[in-house]
Design an enzyme around this catalytic site. Structure first.
Site, PDB file in Angstrom:
ATOM      1  N   LYS A   1      15.389   9.046   0.011  1.00 60.32           N
ATOM      2  CA  LYS A   1      15.489   8.298   1.263  1.00 60.32           C
ATOM      3  C   LYS A   1      14.136   7.663   1.611  1.00 60.32           C
ATOM      4  O   LYS A   1      13.096   8.015   1.058  1.00 60.32           O
ATOM      5  CB  LYS A   1      15.895   9.252   2.391  1.00 60.32           C
ATOM      6  CG  LYS A   1      17.242   9.906   2.156  1.00 60.32           C
ATOM      7  CD  LYS A   1      17.880  10.364   3.441  1.00 60.32           C
ATOM      8  CE  LYS A   1      17.530  11.767   3.838  1.00 60.32           C
ATOM      9  NZ  LYS A   1      18.340  12.282   4.954  1.00 60.32           N
TER      10      LYS A   1
ATOM     11  N   ALA B   1      11.073  -1.237   7.657  1.00 64.54           N
ATOM     12  CA  ALA B   1      12.252  -0.441   7.993  1.00 64.54           C
ATOM     13  C   ALA B   1      12.472   0.711   7.004  1.00 64.54           C
ATOM     14  O   ALA B   1      13.586   1.199   6.849  1.00 64.54           O
ATOM     15  CB  ALA B   1      13.510  -1.313   8.103  1.00 64.54           C
ATOM     16  N   SER B   2      11.414   1.117   6.337  1.00 64.80           N
ATOM     17  CA  SER B   2      11.474   2.214   5.352  1.00 64.80           C
ATOM     18  C   SER B   2      12.601   1.977   4.346  1.00 64.80           C
ATOM     19  O   SER B   2      13.265   2.904   3.918  1.00 64.80           O
ATOM     20  CB  SER B   2      11.671   3.562   6.052  1.00 64.80           C
ATOM     21  OG  SER B   2      10.635   3.788   6.956  1.00 64.80           O
ATOM     22  N   ARG B   3      12.822   0.699   4.001  1.00 62.26           N
ATOM     23  CA  ARG B   3      14.017   0.369   3.243  1.00 62.26           C
ATOM     24  C   ARG B   3      13.784   0.101   1.754  1.00 62.26           C
ATOM     25  O   ARG B   3      14.743  -0.011   0.998  1.00 62.26           O
ATOM     26  CB  ARG B   3      14.726  -0.839   3.876  1.00 62.26           C
ATOM     27  CG  ARG B   3      13.860  -2.093   3.960  1.00 62.26           C
ATOM     28  CD  ARG B   3      14.607  -3.260   4.577  1.00 62.26           C
ATOM     29  NE  ARG B   3      15.657  -3.789   3.719  1.00 62.26           N
ATOM     30  CZ  ARG B   3      15.452  -4.453   2.588  1.00 62.26           C
ATOM     31  NH1 ARG B   3      14.222  -4.678   2.172  1.00 62.26           N
ATOM     32  NH2 ARG B   3      16.460  -4.874   1.876  1.00 62.26           N
TER      33      ARG B   3
ATOM     34  N   GLY C   1       8.592   6.154   5.047  1.00 57.90           N
ATOM     35  CA  GLY C   1       7.337   5.550   5.533  1.00 57.90           C
ATOM     36  C   GLY C   1       7.173   5.614   7.037  1.00 57.90           C
ATOM     37  O   GLY C   1       6.088   5.876   7.542  1.00 57.90           O
ATOM     38  N   GLU C   2       8.258   5.349   7.755  1.00 53.64           N
ATOM     39  CA  GLU C   2       8.189   5.429   9.215  1.00 53.64           C
ATOM     40  C   GLU C   2       8.478   6.843   9.726  1.00 53.64           C
ATOM     41  O   GLU C   2       7.790   7.318  10.629  1.00 53.64           O
ATOM     42  CB  GLU C   2       9.153   4.416   9.836  1.00 53.64           C
ATOM     43  CG  GLU C   2       8.676   2.991   9.626  1.00 53.64           C
ATOM     44  CD  GLU C   2       9.770   1.974   9.845  1.00 53.64           C
ATOM     45  OE1 GLU C   2      10.689   1.901   9.008  1.00 53.64           O
ATOM     46  OE2 GLU C   2       9.719   1.253  10.847  1.00 53.64           O
TER      47      GLU C   2
ATOM     48  N   GLY D   1       0.817  -1.208   0.000  1.00 54.04           N
ATOM     49  CA  GLY D   1       0.000   0.000   0.000  1.00 54.04           C
ATOM     50  C   GLY D   1       0.847   1.252   0.000  1.00 54.04           C
ATOM     51  O   GLY D   1       0.371   2.349  -0.276  1.00 54.04           O
ATOM     52  N   GLN D   2       2.138   1.072   0.281  1.00 53.85           N
ATOM     53  CA  GLN D   2       3.026   2.237   0.402  1.00 53.85           C
ATOM     54  C   GLN D   2       3.415   2.822  -0.953  1.00 53.85           C
ATOM     55  O   GLN D   2       3.885   3.947  -1.026  1.00 53.85           O
ATOM     56  CB  GLN D   2       4.272   1.855   1.212  1.00 53.85           C
ATOM     57  CG  GLN D   2       5.410   1.181   0.450  1.00 53.85           C
ATOM     58  CD  GLN D   2       5.209  -0.294   0.145  1.00 53.85           C
ATOM     59  OE1 GLN D   2       4.121  -0.705  -0.228  1.00 53.85           O
ATOM     60  NE2 GLN D   2       6.249  -1.080   0.273  1.00 53.85           N
TER      61      GLN D   2
ATOM     62  N   THR E   1      12.380   1.845  -0.897  1.00 55.34           N
ATOM     63  CA  THR E   1      12.782   2.869  -1.873  1.00 55.34           C
ATOM     64  C   THR E   1      14.306   2.994  -1.925  1.00 55.34           C
ATOM     65  O   THR E   1      14.909   3.021  -2.994  1.00 55.34           O
ATOM     66  CB  THR E   1      12.156   4.234  -1.510  1.00 55.34           C
ATOM     67  OG1 THR E   1      10.739   4.127  -1.645  1.00 55.34           O
ATOM     68  CG2 THR E   1      12.663   5.340  -2.429  1.00 55.34           C
TER      69      THR E   1
END
Lengths: 409, 294, 336, 154
Positions: C293, C100-102, C296-297, C60-61, C104
């Protein structure tokens, strides 16, 4: 200049979603498929004995799976393999999976599940992490409940606190919360024409699921295929296995497609939570507002299983100062087993809890020092070349700009 | 679920026939927004459902002399948008508008809200303040009962298993009268009331309270009238001292009622604020010629 | 008289307003020297389109869209010409978890490298086909390769694919972090993303209700691959922060969750969230794909503390425990 | 028992079990899986459909109660303006709430061609979304209304 980067390209999955055509696992129906329903622990800490004979007699029930029916290893877990696929001896939290009833319809499966007899030999349980840290507390995993302790030591906090003009000391508490993604867990498993065990599930990390499923089935990884159709939100709550292995074992054993869909309540019970934390903070600054020392003790309630707790408590500690330069830092973070629901990844991963403490500490300090919240932050914030509490040198820091922007609010 | 039959009568008579036949084996369903949840949780286990949502004679609002009469099958949406209900009844409309969500208001009915006897039933509170009278019908005939006497315990009412609640009626407020409502929920929609109050007020030109009826939700086993504060305020001139004394009475009364529960202190404090807001609205309506100047 | 009673009865004077800020940082990835690997493959298809295989889950991100944008940019081909395959472990390679917003940063890098390698192979093939002596003068644009100084010398991806149907590129990206020592010293995460948030709240001192009147969120994004998607993350993170500060708690009693339904586990609705002024600060990160960067988090972190600080500003009460419910507020205001 | 109803313009006469809910009928019997079940107790709105012109939670309507009714599910929404606006404004993330949101939006715009922001927020206040924070959904509905009015302000 970029052609495509920085452009508001329309989401490529949006069209299917607005038309109701996006397929989530619960939307998959296969001719002749069976339905599974999970029997879960009703007590937080107990030895169990399971009798599935009555449930298996129900018309329409195909098989009731327990730990005895796990072909490979009866465990899984993202870091430590401390979850059992089905509990063999001891339940450690309310909601631990005990059996998986597979039947011709979901109604039959659910009904038969109520006939699975679980005898509980109740054990003393522990729900408060600080209590769980004591030597004489009930042990969740037959070893010390504290299974991770991470330290940051930088400078000399004792000496530095003596030099501080203002010291603020407080204890902060944050509760367990849930991801509450809108799509409850669901999945379908079957054996495809090449003989591969296919598991369709909403997951954040299909390749890891593939490995864990293969281990539980006792087959090579190449025999397992994980398909990820549309995922209805995750936020960390789909990092740990929920129904994937149960479905795979059932389909693998019965050679028929099997589906399971969790209710909202089961979803709440089945997946991880964000760590509840208790955070002891002591922050000191000089009278002109420069942070000199920070000491923090952070206790994370891991619940019954480790999941990502080590990594979460490590991340909490690394972020415990906030984005500020502090030369003297002493931080201890602990991950502790209790008989609560297990905690794992959730958006922010330990870095969400600590700002509740450090950002309030900053405001309290500012007020004592007669500085504005923005001033104290600009004075201390990371800049190009700043050193963090872990000694990392930062480059490319746009933080001052971010804070400056808040002046126009 | 153990359902064997579901019926959709088109007339009240037909519905009463079914009810007479199946009595406690059956349940009446209208909007179903509460009943279906109970059914699925296994809290109730009827063999027969009698759906009264197809009966037109049970829907809508009628003006009968000095009374307003609301059919039990009227949905919250219909109630909130009913033009027959004048502005002085804003408290009733506000309560209807505060129920659940648009989806729930489109299905849920006033009759269902009353018969469920939930302590948090939003629309019941203003109806209590209006001193409403219910009509219950069975094959044997009709009987009338004041709403304030209808609830017996949490989830329990005075209705017999061969009866249907058909109408709710109350006197239409007139000059110097107004009805206010306020609900404290945990969020701004889809909120279950933590506490709610409704105040019916008649006040004269020198601010003497001629009539006041106060009702509360979520501070007891069911929505109820708050007689102590009513008795104190009736006949008095509404000024600061009177109000403060009234609030003290209310706080003490509710604290004692909930004594032992961990919400007692919170609710007794919150009750004052929520009551004041409901009173303010009622006052504005009574004084402002039926308009609230926001 | 009437007016005075109205005043006695309260109204707006009993509602207090306050402002607060929160400033946070977030280190991307697994961190602490853990092998944080993303893999991607790019392949030229027969019809001249490019297939990207990467096991980054769309939760969904917006991972799918971002990966496609990075591939389009790198190969300079239209969005429609990128076919993304990310849903099948037997096809797409392991790109790590969608956490972990990793994605992208890590998998975006892997896709970029895979596309660069594919592009290199395409240019190599084009060099042969166009019969030029070096790749250097060749330009990739809109699914064709041509000689920059002589544009009519041109060959399309489709024509190239028909001559060589085995053009591929592999991309592997490993995030660089170190394991910390026994004193917690080291470089555990990279990159860090910063965020700052300001909110204005109104607290009703008689009921304890909190209304978020307005908000601003400033986010250091490196480079926004897709600003609309970034804004969507900000809105969503803000709402989650409102829930965290004011509403959410699973409600544990002896290990049992009391709030295990949507009736009891309260999350914000459309009426609980204000519009948010959003500012994206672009300061491209050197090691990131096109400078982008993970966000998301980071978007969530400053929200709850900003709200807590705003509540203090409004009513002078500090809350050390969340969620700050109306109950807690009223009890604090009526202490003693 | 047998019921008759019209779903997305198509008439059905269908045999159902008494305990069936409308959502089960739509998903399990008619294969209209665009209607989602998020909670089963009317608290999330993912199962929203339009029943006789009004939005309802299809998990809180018994199938037999839908006799003679006219149901519109996401599969029956022909309104491209709303769908396009959702795509263009970035109102879709995980997508699980999206069908319900679109039906709530349609129901609003069918009655009110120039809704205020408050009207829009009210109209979707029975639909939970955990991803978008609602704001882009609100702007999508605003935009759809504008497009429908042909840019006119009423």
């Amino acid at each position: 200049m970029f052609e495509f980067i920085g452009k508001n390209i329309k989401r490529i999955d949006a069209k299917d979603k607005v038309e109701g055509k996006a397929i989530y696992p619960q939307d998959i129906y296969i001719e002749g498929m069976l339905y599974g329903f999970t029997v879960r622990s009703k007590f937080p800490h107990a030895f169990i004995k399971v009798d599935v004979s009555e449930a298996e007699k129900v018309d329409g029930v195909v098989k009731v799976f327990t730990y005895k029916d796990v072909p490979g290893k009866n465990h899984h877990g993202v870091v430590l393999k401390d979850h059992e696929v089905f509990i063999s001896k001891k339940v450690k939290r309310i909601g631990d999976p005990i059996a998986f009833v597979v039947a011709k319809s979901k109604e039959i499966a659910e009904y038969a599940a109520s006939l699975v007899k679980v005898e509980y030999d109740i054990l003393p349980a522990v729900f408060d992490p600080e209590e769980a840290m004591r030597e004489n507390s009930p042990k969740v995993h037959d070893k010390d409940n504290v299974f991770y302790h991470f330290k940051i030591r930088k400078g000399d906090v004792e000496k530095a606190f003596k030099e501080c003009d203002v010291i603020v000391e407080n204890v902060y508490k944050v509760p367990m919360v849930d991801h509450a993604f809108l799509q409850p867990e669901a999945g379908v498993s079957y054996i495809d024409e090449d003989g591969k065990i296919v598991v369709i599930a909403s997951t954040q990390y299909p390749h890891f699921d593939q490995e864990e499923i293969a281990q539980a089935l006792g087959v090579s990884k190449d025999l397992v295929k994980v398909l990820t159709p549309a995922v209805g939100g995750a936020f960390g709550g789909r990092e740990d296995i929920t129904l994937q292995i149960h479905l795979a074992i059932a389909a693998f054993t019965l050679k028929r497609p099997v589906k399971a869909v969790y209710s909202r309540e089961e979803s709440f019970i089945a997946h991880s939570k964000r760590h509840a934390m208790k955070m002891y903070y002591k922050t000191g600054a000089t009278k002109d507002g420069k942070l000199l020392a920070l000491e923090a003790k952070i206790i994370g309630d891991s619940g019954a299983y480790a999941s990502w707790s080590m990594n979460v408590l490590r991340k909490a500690a690394v972020h415990a100062t906030g984005p500020y330069v502090v030369e003297n830092v002493k931080i201890d973070s602990f991950a502790v087993y209790t008989n609560n629901p297990f905690t794992g990844a959730m958006r922010g991963f330990g870095a969400t809890q600590v700002p509740i403490a450090y950002e309030q500490q900053m405001d309290i300090l500012a007020r004592k020092l007669g500085l504005s919240p923005i001033e104290i932050r600009l004075k201390n914030c990371f800049k190009e070349g700043s050193e963090t509490a872990t000694g990392q040198i930062l480059e490319k820091v746009a933080l001052e700009k971010c804070i400056e922007e808040l002046k126009r609010f | 679920m153990n359902l064997k039959a579901c019926y959709r009568p088109l007339t009240l008579k037909e519905a009463l026939d079914y009810l007479e036949e199946y009595k406690d084996k059956s349940k009446i369903i209208a909007g179903g927004t509460d009943l279906i949840i109970k059914l699925r949780k296994g809290n109730i286990n009827p063999q027969v459902l009698i759906d009264i949502s197809f009966i037109n004679e049970l829907k809508g609002v009628l003006e009968v002399g000095e009374y307003m009469e609301i059919g039990c099958g009227t949905t919250f949406y219909d109630l909130a948008s009913c033009i027959l209900l004048n502005e002085r009844l804003k408290g009733l409309k506000d309560a209807a508008r505060s129920v659940g969500s648009p989806q729930i208001r489109n299905r849920g009915t006033i009759g269902g809200n009353i018969c469920n006897a939930s302590p948090a039933a939003d629309s019941v509170v203003p109806l209590l303040a209006l001193d409403s009278i219910l009509t219950l019908e069975s094959k044997k005939g009709k009987r009338k009962i004041y709403l304030k006497d209808f609830f017996k315990d949490k989830g329990k009412t005075d209705i017999r298993d061969d009866e249907i609640l058909t109408t709710i009626k109350f006197k239409t407020p007139t000059k110097n009268q107004g009805l206010g409502f306020y609900k404290l929920g945990l969020r701004k929609s889809l909120a279950i009331s933590r506490i709610s109050f409704s105040v019916f007020l008649e006040i004269d030109d020198i601010n003497r309270i001629e009539i006041i009826r106060v009702a509360s939700g979520s501070v007891g086993k069911f929505p109820m009238r708050e007689y102590k504060i009513e008795n104190y305020l009736t006949g008095r001139i509404l000024d600061e001292d009177t109000l403060n004394t009234a609030l003290e009475i209310l706080e003490k009364d509710i604290y004692e009622r909930l004594n032992g529960r961990n919400t007692a202190r919170f609710k007794s404090i919150a009750a004052k604020g929520v009551f004041k807001k409901a009173l303010l609205k009622a006052l504005c309506l009574a004084k402002g010629g039926g308009k609230i100047e926001d | 008289m009437y007016r005075r009673i109205k005043k006695v009865l309260g109204g707006d004077i009993l509602k207090k307003r306050g402002k607060g800020i929160g400033v946070t940082f977030y280190g991307t990835g697994y961190g602490n020297g853990f092998p944080d690997v993303s893999r991607a493959y790019a392949r030229l298809l027969e019809d001249g389109k490019v297939e990207i295989l990467v096991g980054a889950t769309e939760v969904g991100q917006g991972a799918k869209t971002v990966m496609v944008q990075i591939a389009s940019e790198t190969l300079n081909i239209p969005i429609e010409d990128v076919i993304l395959v990310n849903e099948d472990t037997s096809k797409a390679p392991d790109a790590g978890t969608a956490a972990a917003s990793r994605q992208t940063y890590n998998s975006g890098n892997a896709v970029k490298i895979a596309c660069e390698n594919l592009k290199d192979n395409i240019l190599q093939e084009a060099k042969k086909i166009l019969n030029v002596n070096s790749k250097i003068g060749l330009v990739c644009e809109k699914g064709s390769v041509y000689v920059k100084t002589y544009p009519s010398k041109k060959v399309s991806f489709k024509e190239i694919a028909n001559i060589n149907n085995n053009l591929k590129g592999e991309g592997v990206f490993i995030a660089h972090t170190t394991q910390m020592d026994e004193n917690g010293q080291g470089a555990p995460y990279w990159p860090y993303t910063f965020a700052a948030c300001a909110v204005e709240v109104e607290v009703d001192t008689e009921t304890g209700e909190v209304t978020i009147l307005r908000a601003k969120l400033v986010l250091d994004v490196g480079k926004a691959v897709n600003p609309t998607l970034v804004e969507g993350q900000i809105d969503g993170g803000f709402a989650m922060g409102v829930g965290y500060a004011l509403m959410e708690d699973v409600g544990l009693k002896d290990g049992k969750m009391l709030n295990s339904s949507f009736e009891k586990y309260i999350i914000p609705t459309s009426l609980d969230i204000p519009n948010i002024e959003k500012v994206l600060i672009e300061y491209p990160e050197d090691t990131a794909p096109y400078g982008a960067k993970g966000i998301g988090e980071p978007v969530l972190l400053p929200v709850a503390p900003a709200i807590l600080n705003a509540i203090y500003d409004a009513i002078g009460v500090r809350f050390y425990e969340i969620p700050v419910t109306c109950e807690k507020i009223l009890l604090q205001l009526n202490k003693g | 028992m047998k019921i008759e109803l019209n779903v997305n313009g198509k008439d059905y006469s269908i045999e159902i079990e008494e305990h069936l809910r409308l959502i089960d009928l739509l998903r399990d019997k008619l294969n209209l899986t665009g209607t989602k079940e998020g909670c089963g107790e009317g608290e999330c709105g993912a199962c929203t459909v339009i029943m006789d012109g009004r939005i309802v939670n299809s998990c809180l309507v018994m199938a037999f109660q839908a006799h003679k009714s006219k149901i519109i599910t996401i599969e029956g929404v022909e309104d491209e303006d709303i769908k396009n606006a959702f795509i263009e404004e970035g109102a879709v993330q995980c997508g699980f709430c999206t069908p319900g949101m679109i039906l709530a939006a349609k129901s609003l715009l069918d009655k009110n061609e120039n809704p205020s922001e408050q009207d829009i927020r009210e109209a979707i206040s029975g639909n939970l979304c955990r991803c978008t924070g609602y704001n882009k959904i609100v702007s999508a509905i605003k935009k759809a209304a504008e497009i429908k009015r042909g840019g006119r302000n009423v």
